[in-house]
Design an enzyme around this catalytic site. Structure first.
Site, PDB file in Angstrom:
ATOM      1  CB  CYS A 112      34.313  50.003  91.308  1.00  0.00           C
ATOM      2  SG  CYS A 112      33.055  49.781  90.043  1.00  0.00           S
ATOM      3  CG  HIS A 253      37.089  52.538  89.530  1.00  0.00           C
ATOM      4  ND1 HIS A 253      37.293  51.422  88.758  1.00  0.00           N
ATOM      5  CD2 HIS A 253      35.760  52.816  89.446  1.00  0.00           C
ATOM      6  CE1 HIS A 253      36.140  51.042  88.241  1.00  0.00           C
ATOM      7  NE2 HIS A 253      35.195  51.869  88.635  1.00  0.00           N
ATOM      8  CG  ASN A 283      33.769  50.734  85.362  1.00  0.00           C
ATOM      9  OD1 ASN A 283      34.507  49.997  86.029  1.00  0.00           O
ATOM     10  ND2 ASN A 283      32.768  51.422  85.900  1.00  0.00           N
TER      11      ASN A 283
END
Ligand code: UT7
Length: 326
Positions: A112, A253, A283
């Site tokens: 990520c 994020h 996500n």
């Protein structure tokens, strides 16, 4: 001489998968997903769309926005955990699509925080000498291709998309002020893709065991993610000599709205200064921050001179934050 983001662009696939669609696929509910994660829907790449296709679309948009051509790009770095294939790098496939044979291109796998890691690598390369003037940094993922849509613990979380940024040298006071990166490989098995690499090459057994889908111990990851995101922001602000009250935008994020809330609280930042789009995309791993930045640009939210903090946490574990003056 500093380094700044000249422009950003993003692309998400057309197909929308809502929480209500997921209710028909696994034992879950819109209410549970919204309450626990903040996600309402996510985008799904089509069968014939790979990560480089999404990266290409995002790149076209940043080129358009900056008035540049592919020939202006001196290097390509793609942050991704879902490359088209183990090799060649997705960045090479993107380079071919852009028609700029000869330019260096490589992938960076930091899950990520891949976009944040790639920004910092690009900053380093731009700072060395005059070899590179414009570096294309892309965060692109097709996570739904490695998502097990029979596993309610993970399948409600992820989505596909890409965001691209062009970095350049800049001698004004705009640009990257600090970066703080970290990692902890001892916790690798809390979030990983078991098979398909050299440890567990693809076999009939790995397929039967569904080992080509990502596995996550969500509750444990959550704890580390909250701490990692919070610490990254605090450390990066310290390194930049910027006080929390000077922050105009936190662009985190987008893994879980509760993690984002906790990160903002740590530096007493009101949620109006935090960019959130997890409700629409879920996500998207390395793509989430550049997608958010591109949306913010589209909406006229980012003004020159503003202090913007990017922060991410993910598999590895890896984490990091960047403070920049937009
Ligand atoms: O990208 C960076 C890395 N990833 C992250 O940062 C993600 C971090 N983790 C999380 O965001 C959260 O842990 C999740 C959203 C994954 C899960 O939320 P949670 O509040 O930690 O739930 P839980 O895993 O503790 O599960 C609570 C309950 C369980 O039932 P029992 O055992 O209490 O009866 C789960 O089985 O919720 C159940 N559950 C679900 N129920 C309905 C798990 N997934 C679902 C679901 N729908 N989709």
């Amino acid at each position: 001489m500093g380094v700044r983001i000249l422009g950003v662009g993003a692309y998400v696939p057309d197909r929308v998968l809502t929480n209500f669609d997921l209710e028909k696929m696994v034992e879950t509910s819109d209410e549970w997903i919204v309450e626990r994660t903040g996600i309402r829907e996510r985008r799904i790449a089509s069968e014939d769309q790979a990560t480089s296709d999404l990266a290409y679309e995002a790149t076209l948009r940043v080129l358009d926005r900056t008035g540049m051509t592919p020939e202006d790009l001196d290097m390509i770095i793609v942050g991704t955990a879902t490359p088209d294939m183990p090799f060649p790098a997705t960045a090479c496939l993107l380079q071919a699509r852009l028609g700029i044979k000869g330019r260096p291109c490589f992938d960076l796998e930091a899950a990520c925080p891949g976009f944040i890691y790639a920004l910092e690598v690009a900053r380093g390369l731009l700072s060395i000498d005059d070899t590179y003037r414009h570096v294309l940094v892309v965060g692109a993922e097709t996570l739904t291709k490695i998502t097990d849509f029979t596993d309610r613990n993970t399948c409600v979380l992820f989505g596909d998309g890409a965001g691209a940024a062009i970095l350049t040298k800049d001698d004004s006071d705009r640009g990257i002020l600090s970066a703080y990166l970290g990692g902890d490989g001892t916790l690798a098995d809390l979030l990983y893709l078991p098979a398909g690499g050299s440890r567990r090459p693809a076999s009939i057994e790995t397929i039967q065991n569904r080992e080509h889908f990502l596995k996550m111990k969500g509750r444990e990851v959550f704890k580390y993610a909250v701490y990692g995101m919070q610490e990254s922001v605090v450390r990066a602000l310290e390194l930049a000599g910027v006080k929390p009250e000077e922050v105009d935008w936190l662009v985190p994020h987008q893994a879980n709205l509760r993690i984002i809330d906790a990160t903002a609280k740590r530096i007493h930042l009101p949620m109006e200064k935090v960019y959130v789009n997890i409700d629409r995309y879920g996500n998207t791993s390395a793509a989430s921050i550049p997608i958010a930045l591109a949306e913010m640009e589209d909406r006229g939210l980012l003004k020159p001179g503003q202090i913007v903090v990017l922060v991410a946490f993910g598999a590895g574990f890896t984490w990091g934050a960047i403070v920049l003056r937009w």
